[in-house]
Design a protein around this motif. Structure first.
Motif, mmCIF file in Angstrom:
data_model
loop_
_atom_site.group_PDB
_atom_site.id
_atom_site.type_symbol
_atom_site.label_atom_id
_atom_site.label_comp_id
_atom_site.label_asym_id
_atom_site.label_seq_id
_atom_site.Cartn_x
_atom_site.Cartn_y
_atom_site.Cartn_z
ATOM 1 N N GLU A 26 60.869 17.184 -118.850
ATOM 2 C CA GLU A 26 60.958 18.235 -117.840
ATOM 3 C C GLU A 26 60.379 19.551 -118.368
ATOM 4 O O GLU A 26 59.628 20.221 -117.661
ATOM 5 N N TRP A 27 60.724 19.924 -119.596
ATOM 6 C CA TRP A 27 60.210 21.171 -120.160
ATOM 7 C C TRP A 27 58.694 21.103 -120.312
ATOM 8 O O TRP A 27 57.993 22.057 -119.970
ATOM 9 N N LEU A 28 58.197 19.988 -120.808
ATOM 10 C CA LEU A 28 56.749 19.858 -120.995
ATOM 11 C C LEU A 28 55.994 19.888 -119.668
ATOM 12 O O LEU A 28 54.898 20.426 -119.594
ATOM 13 N N LEU A 29 56.576 19.329 -118.624
ATOM 14 C CA LEU A 29 55.939 19.372 -117.307
ATOM 15 C C LEU A 29 55.931 20.789 -116.734
ATOM 16 O O LEU A 29 54.967 21.196 -116.095
ATOM 17 N N LYS A 30 56.992 21.546 -116.986
ATOM 18 C CA LYS A 30 57.076 22.924 -116.501
ATOM 19 C C LYS A 30 56.214 23.873 -117.332
ATOM 20 O O LYS A 30 55.860 24.949 -116.864
ATOM 21 N N HIS A 31 55.916 23.492 -118.566
ATOM 22 C CA HIS A 31 55.143 24.330 -119.484
ATOM 23 C C HIS A 31 53.979 23.513 -120.055
ATOM 24 O O HIS A 31 53.994 23.141 -121.224
ATOM 25 N N PRO A 32 52.968 23.218 -119.242
ATOM 26 C CA PRO A 32 51.885 22.338 -119.697
ATOM 27 C C PRO A 32 51.114 22.868 -120.901
ATOM 28 O O PRO A 32 50.493 22.092 -121.612
ATOM 29 N N ARG A 33 51.171 24.162 -121.137
ATOM 30 C CA ARG A 33 50.515 24.736 -122.318
ATOM 31 C C ARG A 33 51.524 25.100 -123.392
ATOM 32 O O ARG A 33 51.199 25.779 -124.361
ATOM 33 N N GLY A 34 52.747 24.651 -123.203
ATOM 34 C CA GLY A 34 53.807 24.948 -124.163
ATOM 35 C C GLY A 34 53.603 24.218 -125.479
ATOM 36 O O GLY A 34 52.862 23.238 -125.570
ATOM 37 N N GLN A 35 54.275 24.721 -126.492
ATOM 38 C CA GLN A 35 54.192 24.138 -127.827
ATOM 39 C C GLN A 35 55.557 23.582 -128.231
ATOM 40 O O GLN A 35 56.584 24.037 -127.742
ATOM 41 N N LEU A 36 55.536 22.651 -129.146
ATOM 42 C CA LEU A 36 56.753 22.027 -129.621
ATOM 43 C C LEU A 36 56.913 22.287 -131.113
ATOM 44 O O LEU A 36 55.997 22.043 -131.896
ATOM 45 N N ASP A 37 58.070 22.816 -131.489
ATOM 46 C CA ASP A 37 58.396 23.075 -132.892
ATOM 47 C C ASP A 37 59.384 21.998 -133.340
ATOM 48 O O ASP A 37 60.515 21.947 -132.876
#
Length: 77
Positions: A26-37
């Motif tokens: 869900e987070w990745l779909l809402k933030h397609p340019r988001g990064q994962l730490d």
């Protein structure tokens, strides 16, 4: 919750269970340019790996846990 959400980065906790895969997706779909730490992550359920393989997010930081970092780096690159 095993995640801490910043503006454009999702910071994973130590253990990502099967229940966490839906939140991750869900987070990745809402933030397609988001990064994962993944710095603190020492284990993730295969469901989370499937999400990462499908979404191909930018990894801002790989796990400090060397075996997991090597395994994920190989799978995702």
């Amino acid at each position: 919750m095993p995640f801490e959400a910043k503006k454009t980065t999702l910071i994973a906790g130590e253990l990502l269970t099967i229940e966490d895969a839906e939140s991750l997706l869900e987070w990745l779909l809402k933030h397609p340019r988001g990064q994962l730490d993944l710095t603190a992550c020492t284990h993730l359920h295969a469901a989370n790996l499937q999400v990462l393989l499908a979404a191909r997010p930018k990894i801002a930081a790989w796990p400090q846990h060397a075996p997991l970092a090597t395994w994920l780096h190989t799978a995702l690159n």
